[in-house]
Design an enzyme around this catalytic site. Structure first.
Site, mmCIF file in Angstrom:
data_model
loop_
_atom_site.group_PDB
_atom_site.id
_atom_site.type_symbol
_atom_site.label_atom_id
_atom_site.label_comp_id
_atom_site.label_asym_id
_atom_site.label_seq_id
_atom_site.Cartn_x
_atom_site.Cartn_y
_atom_site.Cartn_z
ATOM 1 N N CYS A 90 -12.517 -22.957 59.024
ATOM 2 C CA CYS A 90 -12.697 -22.273 60.182
ATOM 3 C C CYS A 90 -12.476 -20.831 60.286
ATOM 4 C CB CYS A 90 -11.762 -23.005 61.224
ATOM 5 S SG CYS A 90 -12.148 -22.372 62.746
ATOM 6 N N CYS A 99 -5.088 -25.364 64.598
ATOM 7 C CA CYS A 99 -4.929 -26.108 63.264
ATOM 8 C C CYS A 99 -3.734 -25.086 62.572
ATOM 9 C CB CYS A 99 -6.244 -25.957 62.391
ATOM 10 S SG CYS A 99 -7.519 -27.156 62.915
ATOM 11 N N GLN A 288 -7.683 -42.199 71.765
ATOM 12 C CA GLN A 288 -7.514 -41.766 70.546
ATOM 13 C C GLN A 288 -8.550 -40.626 70.063
ATOM 14 O OE1 GLN A 288 -4.703 -41.842 69.098
ATOM 15 N NE2 GLN A 288 -3.853 -43.535 69.692
ATOM 16 N N PHE A 317 2.803 -50.098 76.131
ATOM 17 C CA PHE A 317 2.308 -49.068 76.182
ATOM 18 C C PHE A 317 0.909 -49.242 76.005
ATOM 19 C CE2 PHE A 317 6.504 -48.325 74.857
ATOM 20 C CZ PHE A 317 7.044 -47.444 75.910
ATOM 21 N N GLU A 341 1.901 -51.143 80.624
ATOM 22 C CA GLU A 341 1.566 -49.747 80.813
ATOM 23 C C GLU A 341 2.214 -49.176 82.262
ATOM 24 O OE1 GLU A 341 0.423 -46.234 80.685
ATOM 25 O OE2 GLU A 341 0.146 -47.511 79.030
ATOM 26 N N CYS A 415 3.825 -41.462 67.116
ATOM 27 C CA CYS A 415 3.135 -40.231 66.812
ATOM 28 C C CYS A 415 4.177 -39.234 66.770
ATOM 29 C CB CYS A 415 2.348 -39.776 68.244
ATOM 30 S SG CYS A 415 3.280 -39.985 69.615
#
Length: 463
Positions: A90, A99, A288, A317, A341, A415
């Site tokens: 990039c 990034c 996602q 979730f 949820e 995550c």
């Protein structure tokens, strides 16, 4: 890495360092004392150097000093580069904060992320999985199918900036391309910037959001003051030209409205073909960002749970049903899927998705899972398996209640390796064993570590 030189601060000192290892977030680690020009009073002090790799000799500029460590940024590579160094793809890398690992070979990125997960599991829980599975990799470099892009108009320069925040800064850097964004979205950035620059109300636009389904694309414009009719018409014509859905959001999520209603309902769609399920979602819904990793992740979760026809599964979730619907296919018409949820809107979305896929065995409930839920009917049912996909804060409150569900198998999608490790330690105390784990490269070229883990209940042996 030409972009880095622009952010150098001449008043900050520069030193030569021998880089020893990598930190969890991909920065090179060195120590004062390895070079004659180092200040004697800093001997042994640790330095974290952005863009530097183990084995390299670099010149680095100090950017932050603390009592026990310092932070720096590499400004020159003085000897042979590491075998793990690659050219960033990039042109904005080094200024844009999106990034952080484009200079690291993809294989080394994966190895680093697995090391992070291993380290956290050992440190917080004192455990390791019986088996490490092959990492789930992204199959394409332009993997992001959604992005929030900042907008700022500079009146004195009559210039509009469309871009992402700089590293550790609130300042926007203008971008004309994004190598990790879906190519069609990335290629549209210059045209989108020119459009926004031409609007009378550009000063009132805070950001735009691009989202891509399998066959549709949406443009959402977040504005703090009402746009005039001419501006709205320009946006509408741009969306018609691109074949995109157009949304305006003047206030909170409840103010979202689609402008080109004649083109259809307020929905995008994606499919998980391995399970013959299709999802509808709104531009503001959580999905996602990496479609190929998501499909591999869902397939692996179902394989790990080893579901049989007629089994009962609790999906915590659950969001819009990304796991729930495939799980429903696995347990068949006689099985039961219960999804929970916090967001009532997402529960409604999941319910709608179940109906559109004719999966009558799945039902959904709205509940804040950080609060006591023991009095709810769904919490007092038995389940054969659990799937837990919490936010970064993890699922500590739920994990305390897990024994009451009676599940033999648990798949935990994470995550945040730190909260996964913390929760894994509690599961072990409850009689579960960490059988398998894998890292998932959901966010290639970043330090974010996504992972999936299988826990199984240890069988009690009667005397």
């Amino acid at each position: 890495m030409k972009q880095q030189a622009k952010s150098r601060k001449p008043q900050q000192p520069e030193y030569i360092f021998q880089v020893e290892t990598l930190s969890h977030e991909g920065r090179g680690i060195a120590h004062y004392g390895s070079h004659p020009d180092h200040p004697a009073d800093k001997h042994g002090k640790k330095v974290f150097i952005r863009y530097a790799l183990p084995g390299e000799t670099v010149k680095a500029q100090i950017t932050h000093e603390a009592k026990r460590l310092e932070e720096a940024e590499m400004v020159a590579l003085l000897a042979e580069p590491s075998a793990n160094r690659v050219e960033a793809v990039c042109p904005h890398y080094g200024i844009c904060g999106g990034c952080s690992m484009q200079h690291i070979h993809p294989d080394e990125q994966i190895r680093l992320k697995q090391n992070v997960l291993q380290s956290h599991l050992q440190h917080f829980a004192g455990i390791q999985p019986e088996q490490w599975l092959e990492p789930i990799r992204s199959l394409q470099s332009d993997y992001r199918r959604r992005a929030r892009i900042g907008v700022r108009y500079l009146p004195k320069q009559d210039r509009l900036i469309l871009g992402f925040r700089e590293h550790h800064s609130n300042r926007l850097t203008s971008i004309h391309t994004c190598s990790v964004l879906d190519k069609k979205l990335s290629d549209s950035l210059p045209e989108l910037r020119n459009l926004l620059q031409s609007l009378k109300g550009k000063v009132h636009i805070g950001h735009v959001e691009l989202a891509k389904g399998d066959h549709e694309t949406s443009l959402l414009v977040r504005h703090i003051e009402k746009l005039n009719n001419a501006d709205v018409n320009q946006l509408r014509q741009f969306a018609l030209h691109k074949g995109w859905q157009l949304y305006l959001q003047p206030k909170g999520p409840e103010s979202l409205r689609r402008i080109d209603e004649e083109q259809g309902a307020m929905r995008l769609h994606y499919a998980l073909n391995a399970f013959d399920v299709n999802f509808a979602f709104s531009p503001l819904d959580f999905t996602q960002v990496n479609a190929t990793v998501n499909e591999q992740m869902v397939q692996l979760a179902c394989e790990l749970l080893q579901l049989q026809q007629g089994e009962r599964v609790l999906d915590l979730f659950c969001g819009l049903g990304n796991f729930s619907l495939p799980l429903a296919r696995c347990v068949g018409a006689k099985g039961v899927i219960v999804g929970v949820e916090a967001s009532e809107e997402m529960v409604q979305r999941a319910t709608d998705n179940v109906k559109r896929n004719n999966l009558v065995q799945a039902s959904f409930f709205s509940q804040d899972l950080t609060k006591d839920f023991s009095h709810h009917s769904w919490a007092n049912q038995g389940f054969d398996a659990l799937l837990i996909d919490p936010p970064r804060a993890g699922a500590y409150e739920i994990i305390q209640y897990v024994p009451n569900f009676g599940a033999k198998r648990i798949v935990y999608v994470s995550c945040n390796p730190a909260t996964l490790a913390r929760d894994a330690g509690v599961l072990v105390q409850h009689g579960y064993q960490l059988k398998k784990a894998a890292v998932m490269d959901m966010f290639t070229h970043t330090e974010h570590v996504e992972s999936i883990a299988l826990f199984e209940k240890i069988q009690e042996i009667n005397d």
